[in-house]
Structures are given as C-alpha cells and as structure tokens.
Design a protein around this motif. Structure first.
Motif, mmCIF file in Angstrom:
data_model
loop_
_atom_site.group_PDB
_atom_site.id
_atom_site.type_symbol
_atom_site.label_atom_id
_atom_site.label_comp_id
_atom_site.label_asym_id
_atom_site.label_seq_id
_atom_site.Cartn_x
_atom_site.Cartn_y
_atom_site.Cartn_z
ATOM 1 N N UNK A 225 0.819 -1.214 0.000
ATOM 2 C CA UNK A 225 0.000 0.000 0.000
ATOM 3 C C UNK A 225 0.850 1.261 0.000
ATOM 4 N N UNK A 226 2.092 1.149 0.439
ATOM 5 C CA UNK A 226 3.016 2.282 0.367
ATOM 6 C C UNK A 226 3.711 2.321 -0.983
ATOM 7 N N UNK A 227 3.284 1.430 -1.888
ATOM 8 C CA UNK A 227 3.738 1.398 -3.268
ATOM 9 C C UNK A 227 5.175 0.916 -3.443
ATOM 10 N N UNK A 228 5.620 0.061 -2.576
ATOM 11 C CA UNK A 228 6.891 -0.616 -2.817
ATOM 12 C C UNK A 228 6.629 -1.791 -3.743
ATOM 13 N N UNK A 229 7.540 -2.046 -4.657
ATOM 14 C CA UNK A 229 7.342 -3.084 -5.661
ATOM 15 C C UNK A 229 7.425 -4.474 -5.041
ATOM 16 N N UNK A 230 6.861 -5.449 -5.738
ATOM 17 C CA UNK A 230 6.904 -6.831 -5.264
ATOM 18 C C UNK A 230 8.335 -7.332 -5.165
ATOM 19 N N UNK A 231 9.183 -6.888 -6.096
ATOM 20 C CA UNK A 231 10.574 -7.333 -6.069
ATOM 21 C C UNK A 231 11.282 -6.838 -4.816
ATOM 22 N N UNK A 232 10.996 -5.589 -4.399
ATOM 23 C CA UNK A 232 11.596 -5.064 -3.175
ATOM 24 C C UNK A 232 11.086 -5.831 -1.958
#
Length: 259
Positions: A225-232
C-alpha cells in the motif's frame, strides 16, 4: 543475651530480604549461556533480543551473554541454521544465574532448481529486447525526502503514488493506532545497533513479526500500500523492510500534519 537476640532478628531480616523474589517490572542485568542442543557446546555470536525492552546483544566466545531484562520479559534467540527460540524470564533465572538455552539445528532440504538461460542469438539488437526490464519506476514528491516505486509508467502513476501514501493510513492505524507501543518499538529498533545488525543479516521477517507483534502478511500489505514493488518486498533484508515501514509511517504523518 538481648544483644544476641536482636542481632539474630537483624540477620533473619537480611536473609529474608536476600531471598525476596525479583519484583516484576524491575530491570536488571540478566546473564545466561547459549549452547548447541546436539553437542552441548557453547554457541558464539547468537543474537539475543529482549522483545519487551527492545534491545539486543550477542553471545561471546564462551556462549555467554548479558542483557537488561525484567521478570516476564521475553528473549528471542536467533542464529543462522538454527531454529529461533523464545523464552520468558522467571525469578528463578535471576536467582540461580546458571540458565542454559539450547538451540536446535535446522535440517534443510534443497529443492531442485531448474535454470533457464536466456536464448541469446548473438545479435545485440535482438538479445537486448529479450532481456527482462525492471519497470518499477520511482517518483519523487516535493517536500518528501524519498522517492516511491509506482510500477509501470502510466499517466496515472503519480496519482497512484499520492493515493498509496494516504491509503496506508487505515492499515497503519489498525496495526499500530491501537498499539502505540508498537510505533515506539519501531523507533527503538532503529536506534539499537545490535538489532539493526541482526535485521541486516535476515530475510525471513521472523524477528520483525516478533518485535512488532504483527503477521508477515501485514508487513507485505503495508509495503504494498506504500507502493513498494513486489521485487523489493520479496528481496529486501529485514533492516530495509524496517526502514521502509518507518519511512512510510513518518511520511504519512508529514502529509497529514495539521489536519
């Protein structure tokens, strides 16, 4: 005779005071020994975290450690290749000071891994097009110190970023709003060098979930929800995850200051 009787009462009083159990909530040095459950040999460099006081330490060459703790505090033990363990401190542990904590070695079963190399043709223009590209674009917002990952580039990406910063409010309030101690723990974790060193070497989220008293899925939801990517989310170590959660919450407070 009266003099000796008075002295006897004084000695009995002192003895009773010495045997009085440690009061709950009183913090003092707690010492113990960590050993290998299979070999009974002392274990060096085991990470020990007091989940209540939010402080950490490591065992020395003899497997010994000392940490500030109180009765009923929970200690969390972690070592690579061994099953993590929690123990609750009792009065007896303070009294006898010969506590041994045994860690059990994990048995790892390696699964078969199929490696699929890229089909290279030798022609640069063709091979470059076949290589995967990281499309997790980042956007910066004036007034905030860090950028945000927003997935594929699109006209609505910036709006998505702003929405993602505001949307975690409900999630973070649900997780931490009713437990203000958890946010204090978050700050304490960032300030303790031993805990930071431990988190920097871990990728399993176990220590984070124990310290913050949340589930792994909650951590994924916050970062998503904080818009960090799935890879991160899938590849970052626990220290990076801690900093990301903290940054998300602090920046949410900046955007909502004065409301």
């Amino acid at each position: 005779m009266k003099k000796y009787i008075g002295l006897l009462f004084v000695m009995l009083g002192l003895l009773g005071f010495a045997q009085e159990p440690q009061k709950e909530g009183a913090v003092r040095d707690f010492e113990a020994l960590v050993i290998n459950a299979q070999s009974n040999l002392p274990m060096e460099s085991v990470h020990v975290v007091n989940l209540n006081q939010v402080i950490g330490t490591i065992t020395d060459k003899e497997g010994k450690f000392s940490i500030q703790a109180a009765v009923n505090d929970t200690l969390y033990f972690s070592y690579l290749g061994f099953k993590s363990q929690k123990i609750r401190i009792t009065n007896d542990m303070f009294k006898f000071k010969d506590t041994k904590i045994a860690l059990t070695e994990l048995a790892y079963a390696l699964e078969e891994v199929v490696i699929r190399p890229y089909q290279l043709t030798g022609y640069l223009e063709i091979d470059v097009k076949n290589l995967p590209i990281n499309t997790a674009y980042q956007y910066s917002i004036s007034g905030l110190s860090k950028s945000y990952e927003a997935g594929n580039k699109s006209p609505g990406a910036v709006t998505k970023v702003l929405g993602a910063i505001l949307n975690p409010a409900d999630l973070l309030r649900n997780l931490f709003g009713k437990k203000p101690r958890q946010m204090r723990k978050l700050r304490q974790m960032k300030e303790d060098d031993e805990i930071r060193n431990l988190l920097a070497s871990k990728f399993d989220r176990e220590t984070l979930t124990e310290l913050l008293q949340i589930e792994k899925v909650d951590i994924d939801d916050i970062l998503s929800n904080c818009n960090y990517s799935k890879s991160f989310i899938s590849t970052a170590n626990d220290l990076q995850i801690l900093d990301a959660i903290s940054s998300c919450y602090e920046e949410f407070k900046v955007l909502n200051r004065g409301k």
